[in-house]
Enzyme design. Structure first.
Site, PDB file in Angstrom:
ATOM      1  N   LYS A  54      10.732  13.456  63.782  1.00  0.00           N
ATOM      2  CA  LYS A  54      10.266  13.749  65.130  1.00  0.00           C
ATOM      3  C   LYS A  54      10.701  12.598  66.023  1.00  0.00           C
ATOM      4  O   LYS A  54      10.831  11.446  65.598  1.00  0.00           O
ATOM      5  CB  LYS A  54       8.748  13.943  65.179  1.00  0.00           C
TER       6      LYS A  54
ATOM      7  N   THR B  40      13.693   4.973  63.513  1.00  0.00           N
ATOM      8  CA  THR B  40      13.277   5.475  64.810  1.00  0.00           C
ATOM      9  C   THR B  40      12.230   6.564  64.663  1.00  0.00           C
ATOM     10  O   THR B  40      12.326   7.376  63.773  1.00  0.00           O
ATOM     11  CB  THR B  40      14.456   6.022  65.616  1.00  0.00           C
TER      12      THR B  40
END
Length: 405
Positions: free
Chosen positions: A177, A188
């Protein structure tokens, strides 16, 4: 390498689930996910380098000291960050709840959260939802799980591939996500990878760090590094291959497939940047080494002025040279070439650091596509590298102007 369906449940022995427990106000929005392996896994993760870290990262890092895990629980709607000892207690409680329902120890549970920072997590909602969550795990649960980890995402991000290790089929599945607050320094947003390969935990850690630096670490949406960034991988060995304990040809075959999965997920995250209308790839060649190329590429794709020019389909190549110039990297401005590329064609706009004649109409057509490449030739060396980002639109401000309220 074969592309498969199934995401995190594509590898043998993995189940998943996702439900709405109430952390998000809308009842049709799932907010609690679970990934479970039928057997113990070698497990590792990489984490944000932001000095402000979410409580789940602190708990997970402690749990993975032995590089073992069997489940991952993730909530969206609340980051459980900047909440002090209460946050640590609740992250631990999430692991305990999974352990109680699945009959595993809490230390074998990876915990992750995403959402608003600084708001106490309503652990009672998670406690109340655990019966449903644990009771829902199944092979097709990847569909609900991938939805439950989303916040401002507009698209679901998952992938699965298989390779042959000797005569055994090895599968890698993943979901991620991320849409805003993306400018990683390790990984990330949130990324979860499952695989049925049998591999040593130390090698798995090295492999994850390697591919992260070539994928998740090369994307940016808005220049903000999140407090909760994490990428975790679980390997349960159910493929039945001989355990990989050294850097053999099979290790590198696995590494190649893992890198492919992570790069594709990274590009999906960049494409789905908040308010974005296009994916931007910056390819730099003629660099002194790969790190040199990547640093320059990242400087370009993180430039707000470059991003707004891409949104407006404006071939303002001077902004690109400007971004190269303030990167802090070695640069010879007298040798730089710049061009743009998309499915609508190719247009050169700068030669040896100076303007060259080009059609503004053609350039606008090239830059008007949903995927655009910025091609840079430094003519300083033989190495190359790339990074991915997105344009910056009016919608980004609208989304983030009232995100908390």
């Amino acid at each position: 390498m074969e592309i498969l369906k199934g995401g995190v449940t594509a590898p043998k022995g993995f189940l998943a689930a996702g439900i709405h427990c109430g952390l998000k106000k809308k009842k049709d929005k799932k907010d609690l996910a679970l990934i479970y392996s039928e057997t113990m896994c070698d497990a590792v993760a990489v984490y944000t380098q932001n000095k402000v870290k979410g409580a789940p990262l602190i708990v997970t890092k402690n749990h993975l000291v032995d590089k073992k895990a069997q489940a991952i629980i993730v909530n969206s709607g609340n980051a459980n960050t900047c909440t002090g000892d209460d946050g640590i207690y609740k992250a631990n409680r999430m692991a305990e709840l999974v352990g109680e329902k699945l009959n595993i120890t809490k230390e074998n549970v990876v915990v992750a959260s995403t959402g608003v920072i600084g708001v106490p997590l309503n652990i009672q909602l998670i406690e109340a939802g655990m019966e449903e969550l644990a009771g829902s795990i199944r092979r097709s649960g990847n569909i609900d799980a991938r939805e439950a980890i989303m916040t401002t995402d507009t698209m679901k991000k998952e992938l699965a591939v298989s390779i042959m290790i000797d005569d055994k089929k090895v599968t890698i599945g993943a979901m991620a996500k991320g849409s805003g607050m993306i400018h990683p320094n390790m990984a990330t947003m949130l990324g979860f990878i499952t695989t049925d390969i049998n591999i040593d935990g130390e090698l798995l850690q090295e492999a994850l760090a390697n591919v992260t630096n070539k994928s998740f670490n090369r994307i940016s949406v808005d220049g903000d590094t999140s407090t909760n960034d994490m990428v975790a991988i679980l390997a349960n060995g159910k493929a039945g291959n001989d355990r990989i304990t050294g850097k053999t040809e099979y290790y590198y075959k696995f590494l190649h497939a893992l890198k492919y999965v992570c790069i594709e997920l990274s590009k999906l995250i960049a494409r789905d940047g908040e308010g974005a209308t296009k994916l931007i790839e910056c390819y730099v060649k003629g660099a002194l080494d790969e790190n040199h190329a990547v640093a320059l590429a990242k400087s370009v794709i993180t430039s707000s002025l470059v991003k707004t020019a891409m949104f407006g389909a404006d071939a303002n190549w001077g902004r690109i040279l400007c971004a190269l110039g303030y990167s802090g990297e070695e640069l010879n401005t007298d040798t730089v070439d710049v061009a743009f590329d998309s499915i609508k064609g190719f247009v050169e706009v700068c030669k040896d650091g100076m303007a060259m004649p080009f059609s503004e109409e053609k350039a606008k057509e090239v830059l008007g596509e949903s995927e655009v490449s910025i091609l840079i030739d430094l003519k300083m060396g033989e190495e190359e590298g790339m990074a991915w980002g997105c344009d910056l639109s009016y919608e980004y401000v609208r989304i983030n102007g009232d995100y908390r309220t």
